[in-house]
Every structure is written in structure tokens, then in C-alpha cells.
Design a protein around this motif. Structure first.
Motif, PDB file in Angstrom:
ATOM      1  N   ALA A   1      33.956  86.189  63.787  1.00 52.92           N
ATOM      2  CA  ALA A   1      35.038  86.250  62.642  1.00 52.92           C
ATOM      3  C   ALA A   1      35.848  87.437  62.853  1.00 52.92           C
ATOM      4  O   ALA A   1      35.776  88.522  63.344  1.00 52.92           O
ATOM      5  CB  ALA A   1      33.874  86.451  61.263  1.00 52.92           C
TER       6      ALA A   1
ATOM      7  N   GLU B   1      39.906  89.273  57.072  1.00 49.63           N
ATOM      8  CA  GLU B   1      39.686  88.414  55.955  1.00 49.63           C
ATOM      9  C   GLU B   1      41.320  88.683  55.394  1.00 49.63           C
ATOM     10  O   GLU B   1      41.651  89.728  55.051  1.00 49.63           O
ATOM     11  CB  GLU B   1      38.862  88.646  54.949  1.00 49.63           C
ATOM     12  CG  GLU B   1      37.544  88.343  55.214  1.00 49.63           C
ATOM     13  CD  GLU B   1      37.046  86.963  55.526  1.00 49.63           C
ATOM     14  OE1 GLU B   1      37.461  86.127  54.611  1.00 49.63           O
ATOM     15  OE2 GLU B   1      36.187  86.805  56.636  1.00 49.63           O
TER      16      GLU B   1
ATOM     17  N   ARG C   1      39.383  79.140  58.197  1.00 44.04           N
ATOM     18  CA  ARG C   1      39.566  79.852  59.435  1.00 44.04           C
ATOM     19  C   ARG C   1      40.930  79.460  59.936  1.00 44.04           C
ATOM     20  O   ARG C   1      41.229  78.454  60.097  1.00 44.04           O
ATOM     21  CB  ARG C   1      38.373  79.568  60.519  1.00 44.04           C
ATOM     22  CG  ARG C   1      38.415  80.462  61.662  1.00 44.04           C
ATOM     23  CD  ARG C   1      37.383  80.069  62.710  1.00 44.04           C
ATOM     24  NE  ARG C   1      37.385  78.983  63.309  1.00 44.04           N
ATOM     25  CZ  ARG C   1      36.778  78.021  63.389  1.00 44.04           C
ATOM     26  NH1 ARG C   1      35.843  77.692  62.362  1.00 44.04           N
ATOM     27  NH2 ARG C   1      37.053  76.870  64.011  1.00 44.04           N
TER      28      ARG C   1
ATOM     29  N   CYS D   1      45.194  76.447  59.268  1.00 43.90           N
ATOM     30  CA  CYS D   1      43.987  77.184  58.527  1.00 43.90           C
ATOM     31  C   CYS D   1      43.084  75.701  58.628  1.00 43.90           C
ATOM     32  O   CYS D   1      43.425  74.647  57.877  1.00 43.90           O
ATOM     33  CB  CYS D   1      44.380  77.800  57.504  1.00 43.90           C
ATOM     34  SG  CYS D   1      45.523  79.000  57.629  1.00 43.90           S
TER      35      CYS D   1
ATOM     36  N   GLY E   1      41.102  82.880  64.376  1.00 47.14           N
ATOM     37  CA  GLY E   1      39.756  83.384  64.012  1.00 47.14           C
ATOM     38  C   GLY E   1      39.688  84.277  62.541  1.00 47.14           C
ATOM     39  O   GLY E   1      38.450  84.341  61.903  1.00 47.14           O
TER      40      GLY E   1
ATOM     41  N   GLY F   1      39.631  84.877  58.693  1.00 43.78           N
ATOM     42  CA  GLY F   1      39.299  84.125  57.608  1.00 43.78           C
ATOM     43  C   GLY F   1      40.421  84.033  56.495  1.00 43.78           C
ATOM     44  O   GLY F   1      41.117  85.081  56.345  1.00 43.78           O
TER      45      GLY F   1
END
Lengths: 218, 300
Positions: A88, A91, A130, A143, A209, A211
Motif C-alpha cells: 500500500a 492515501e 488503487r 484507478c 499503488g 489508495g
């Protein structure tokens, strides 16, 4: 990692390591995972590593390493036992003004899915997506993935010019245009976010990668 | 000592270029750089010492005047006709330019791209590490755009001035390529005809791509292939939706979704870029190892 990827030359200075012939969650994650491995354990002679939707491009310096030796190094890295770092990334919350003049295809997309516009926007924003890859144009990010129920194909016709900040929807994905581009995707809204500024280092804020959560602008 | 250069006349797509903006593909930016890398280097070689950036001009040529100071300029690429004042000068070559002098480069018998290099640096800010103009992204060079008549460029003392070796595009005959990412999606019969048929350069060419005529209809009906978008490199031969082959050049998209049958080798891409509309072209496949040896030969 996953199944043996395809390793092939792309011209004389680049190698493509491809994890699938079609776009899937697995192939995309495998490309991301391999990129993280290359970032963590660089191969001498590799001058650029670029994650794509289902592959990773390695540009290399032919004076430092040849294709065969690089293929060997890539094989080792693919099968190496490594503590996988968390895949991850960062964000991002992306505010979007849906519909209206800046999202001319919103109504049509909702109708095609037999949803009210409000229901479509709610469904669109419901899942955390993602960033699958950057590509096509500077700072342009794909995305995914939306659930099957929200999949629509691209438009039949390409719009020759849509402005930076346009939020695009097709094939189970939402994309954000960072520059003015032509597109065959449905234009469903506009964001103030500009994921490309050539005077910034690095020039993009969002990368593969990361979010993404979309929110309706009030 | 600095100099100021004014563009008196410029054809379309005249741009400032340097070796290229490498390392930015992750951000969706391709490298740009000269369409004919060998000629770009040769223009510097004629001077012995040149600044990192130069001017790439197109088939109609260019006219520049030094309005202040003085500099030296080297030129190469294709076969253009250069005149300094009223006097013809040899092509390729180099001349000193004094205040008030005008260098006129007129169309010649061959080539699409020519280069002017200087013993100084063109004073435009590097963007993401390079002065190369990327017209697609609108960055680099002068305000991210093509040069036009009336533009004024400052030339300042060169910060780095390593002369490249002379690498003139040589050879004739078929353009050599390595089979590409999607070669397998084309039936064997199509691949065979790709090697045996003639193609033709069309007038639809720019820094992003060169559209080819396919009079033999090799790729007729090859459309409708839908592929996942993947990395593109300069020299890729892609077949677009209506079956037209398009060779992707220096300002190519970083990724693309059309099938690519092959990639033109580095040793032949400069020569390909210089082929004028109407020129017939054939393609010949070579192995990666062979392509490597040809490129190595050329760089000595």
C-alpha cells in the motif's frame, strides 16, 4: 511471487517484464510488487524502472549490462525470498464535481447502469480504489477496480480535447487527466487536483499503488 | 561573452532539443530529444565544443540573426543549403556569427530535420532536468512550445561542453527492426508480408509519430485488436485502429494500447526520421544481438 512472467526486449535498451496479457487484479499487483522489489534492491545497469498496468519496464545501460544477464538478475529477483514491504502507498482523497458541463457523460453512464445519478455517484465513491498505473499522458492515473456491476465500455467516439482535471470512467476504472488530452472514456466530472506540475520535484503527487477515495464536492 | 539570437524564419515544429529528458516515464513523460540523434551530435562535432541544447528545424529550414554579441554555430542533418550573408557555406559545417549577420538555411535535397548547435548554452530553464521541448506535454524549450519567427534566444557561456562523437546516419536499404511486444498477435502470413511488402512515408509526420502508407494492404483487417495499454519506446511500429502502421518517435506517448509488431533499431531510427514523404521503405527483422553490434559499430 506469481506465475512466470514474460520477459522480452522492447528495442535495444529496455526490457519488459509482463505479468499478464489482460488487465487483472493479480497481474497489476504482481507488477506493483516487482516494482517495489526493484526499488528495494536495484540492479546495477538499470537506469529506469516504470510500473505499467500489467508489466514493468526496465531501461538499462547497454554498456553496463546485457539483456541476457539482466534477464538472469530479473529471474533471481522474481523468485528471491524477500520480506515483502507493505504494497500500500499513500492515501489520497479526491474531491470531484460530478456532472454538469464539466461531466457531460454522467447522465448517460448512470442511465446505462440503470441507476439514478445520485445512486451512481454514491456507488462510484463507495470503494477505495488503487492507482493501477501512471501512463498515456503526464500524470494520468488509472484507478481501479470498481465492482462488475459498474462496468461500462468506452465511448464509441473519441473526444479530441478534454481539459486537465477531467475525471474519466470506463472499463471498471476511473482515471484522472492531469493535462489536456483526447479521450474515448466517459467524462463524468472535474477535480481541482492536478497530478502533474513540471516545476515540482517529483512532478506527480500520486503514483502506482496509492489508495484513492473519490468524494463529491459540495 | 553572451549573444542574442533572433529567429527570422522558422518552419513548423522547430524546437529546442538536448539529449533528452530521461527518467521521467514513471510520471508519464517520454524523453523527447532529437529526431536524428546522430545529426544532433554531428552538429556539435563540427564545432568541437557545444552547449548541451540546440535547435531542431524542419524541412523548410530556418533563418537566424545574431542581434547582439557573437557566437559560433555548427549545423548538420539531411542536406540543406546554408548561406551566411550572401555567401553559400558547406553543409554540414560551422561558421562564426557576428553581430548583424544572418544565417539562412534553405530546403535542400534530402532530410526532414536539421540541427543548429552553438558554442554557448541556449538560456532556457531546464525543466525536469532537460531543455528538450516536449510538444505533447508542453514543457521544456521556450515555454514548452515550437519556436517561431520573432522569438529571441539568449546564448550564454556553456556550463558543460562535452563534444559528442560524430555519428552520421549511414546505410541504405531496408529499415531494420526487432520483433516487438505484440508480434505474436499478427498471423504468420501478415508477419511474412510485413517483411516482403513496400511501405511509403506519408506527409503525416511529427515528433510523435510517422504515419505509413500500406499500399499492399498488409494490415488491412488487422484492426479491432484490443490490448491492455503497455510501455512504448521510440521506434515502435504500431498498427492503429484502421490498420495504418505508425512509427512512434521521440515525443511518443509513454504507454499505448495499439498492437506493436516491432521496434526499429537505434542504428536505423535516425535514417528513418530523415526519410521524406513519398519515400518507399521496407522492413527487415534482425536479432537483438545483431542490432546491438550495428549500434556499437556506429558509435565509434
Amino acid at each position: 511471487m506469481v506465475d512466470t512472467p514474460l520477459v522480452l526486449p522492447l528495442g535495444e535498451d529496455a526490457m519488459l517484464v509482463r505479468f499478464g496479457a489482460t488487465l487483472s487484479q493479480d497481474a497489476n499487483l504482481a507488477a506493483l510488487r516487482f516494482t517495489r522489489r526493484l526499488d528495494a534492491r536495484p540492479i546495477t545497469g538499470v537506469v529506469e524502472v516504470v510500473p505499467n498496468l500489467v508489466s514493468v519496464l526496465l531501461r538499462y545501460d547497454r554498456h553496463q549490462i546485457g539483456f541476457q544477464r539482466l534477464a538472469g538478475e530479473v529471474g533471481l529477483l522474481l523468485t528471491a525470498r524477500m520480506d515483502e514491504t507493505d504494497l500500500a502507498g499513500r492515501e489520497h482523497r479526491v474531491q470531484v464535481s460530478f456532472g454538469g458541463e464539466t461531466g457531460p457523460d454522467l447522465d448517460e453512464v448512470a442511465e446505462r447502469l440503470s441507476l439514478s445519478v445520485e445512486a451512481f455517484v454514491a456507488a462510484h465513491n463507495a470503494s477505495r480504489l488503487r492507482v493501477l498505473a501512471t501512463g498515456f499522458a503526464p500524470g494520468f492515473v488509472y484507478c481501479g477496480f470498481h465492482p462488475e456491476a459498474l462496468h461500462v465500455p468506452r465511448r464509441r467516439e473519441v473526444r479530441p480535447h478534454i481539459p486537465a482535471g477531467s475525471v474519466l470512467f470506463a472499463a471498471g476504472q476511473t482515471a484522472i487527466a492531469a493535462t489536456d488530452i483526447p479521450t474515448g472514456w466517459h467524462v463524468i466530472g472535474r477535480t481541482q487536483l492536478r497530478n502533474f506540475d513540471p516545476l515540482r520535484e517529483p512532478p506527480t503527487l500520486i503514483e502506482a499503488g496509492d489508495g484513492i477515495v473519490f468524494e463529491a464536492e459540495r | 561573452m553572451s549573444a542574442r539570437l533572433v529567429i527570422r524564419r522558422a518552419g513548423p515544429l522547430t524546437t529546442i532539443q538536448d539529449e533528452g529528458r530521461f527518467g521521467m516515464l514513471r510520471h508519464g513523460v517520454s524523453a523527447s530529444g532529437p529526431m536524428d540523434r546522430g545529426a544532433f551530435a554531428s552538429a556539435a562535432h563540427t564545432l568541437g565544443r557545444a552547449g548541451p541544447a540546440g535547435i531542431e528545424f524542419t524541412s523548410t529550414g530556418i533563418e537566424v540573426e545574431v542581434v547582439a554579441g557573437q557566437c559560433s554555430t555548427g549545423f548538420a542533418g539531411g542536406a540543406f543549403a546554408a548561406r551566411l550573408g550572401g555567401r553559400q557555406v558547406e553543409w554540414p559545417g560551422a561558421v562564426p556569427l557576428h553581430e548583424g549577420e544572418v544565417l539562412a538555411i534553405n530546403p535542400g535535397r534530402a532530410g526532414n530535420f536539421g540541427y543548429l548547435r552553438f558554442d554557448k548554452t541556449i538560456d532556457v530553464p531546464p525543466v525536469l532536468g532537460s531543455r528538450a521541448t516536449n510538444l505533447r506535454a508542453g514543457i521544456g524549450g521556450l515555454e514548452g512550445r515550437a519556436l517561431r519567427a520573432g522569438d529571441s534566444l539568449e546564448l550564454i557561456e556553456s556550463e558543460d561542453a562535452d563534444p559528442d562523437g560524430s555519428r552520421v546516419s549511414t546505410g541504405a536499404g531496408a529499415i531494420r527492426f526487432i520483433w516487438g511486444l505484440h508480434a505474436e498477435v499478427f498471423p504468420p502470413a501478415v508477419r511474412e508480408r510485413f517483411l516482403s511488402e513496400n511501405f511509403r512515408i506519408t506527409a503525416r509526420m511529427d515528433r510523435m509519430g510517422v504515419w505509413l502508407d500500406d499500399p499492399g494492404g498488409v494490415f488491412r483487417g488487422a484492426s479491432g485488436l484490443s490490448l491492455v495499454s503497455d510501455a512504448v519506446v521510440a521506434g515502435d511500429i504500431q498498427i492503429v485502429g484502421d490498420g495504418t502502421p505508425v512509427v512512434l518517435m521521440r515525443d511518443h506517448q509513454p504507454t499505448g494500447g495499439y498492437p506493436r509488431i516491432g521496434t526499429i533499431i537505434a542504428a536505423d531510427l535516425d535514417r528513418f526520421a530523415q526519410m521524406r514523404p513519398g519515400t518507399h521503405v521496407r522492413f527487415e527483422s534482425v536479432s537483438l544481438a545483431h542490432a546491438r553490434s550495428l549500434t556499437a559499430e556506429r558509435s565509434v
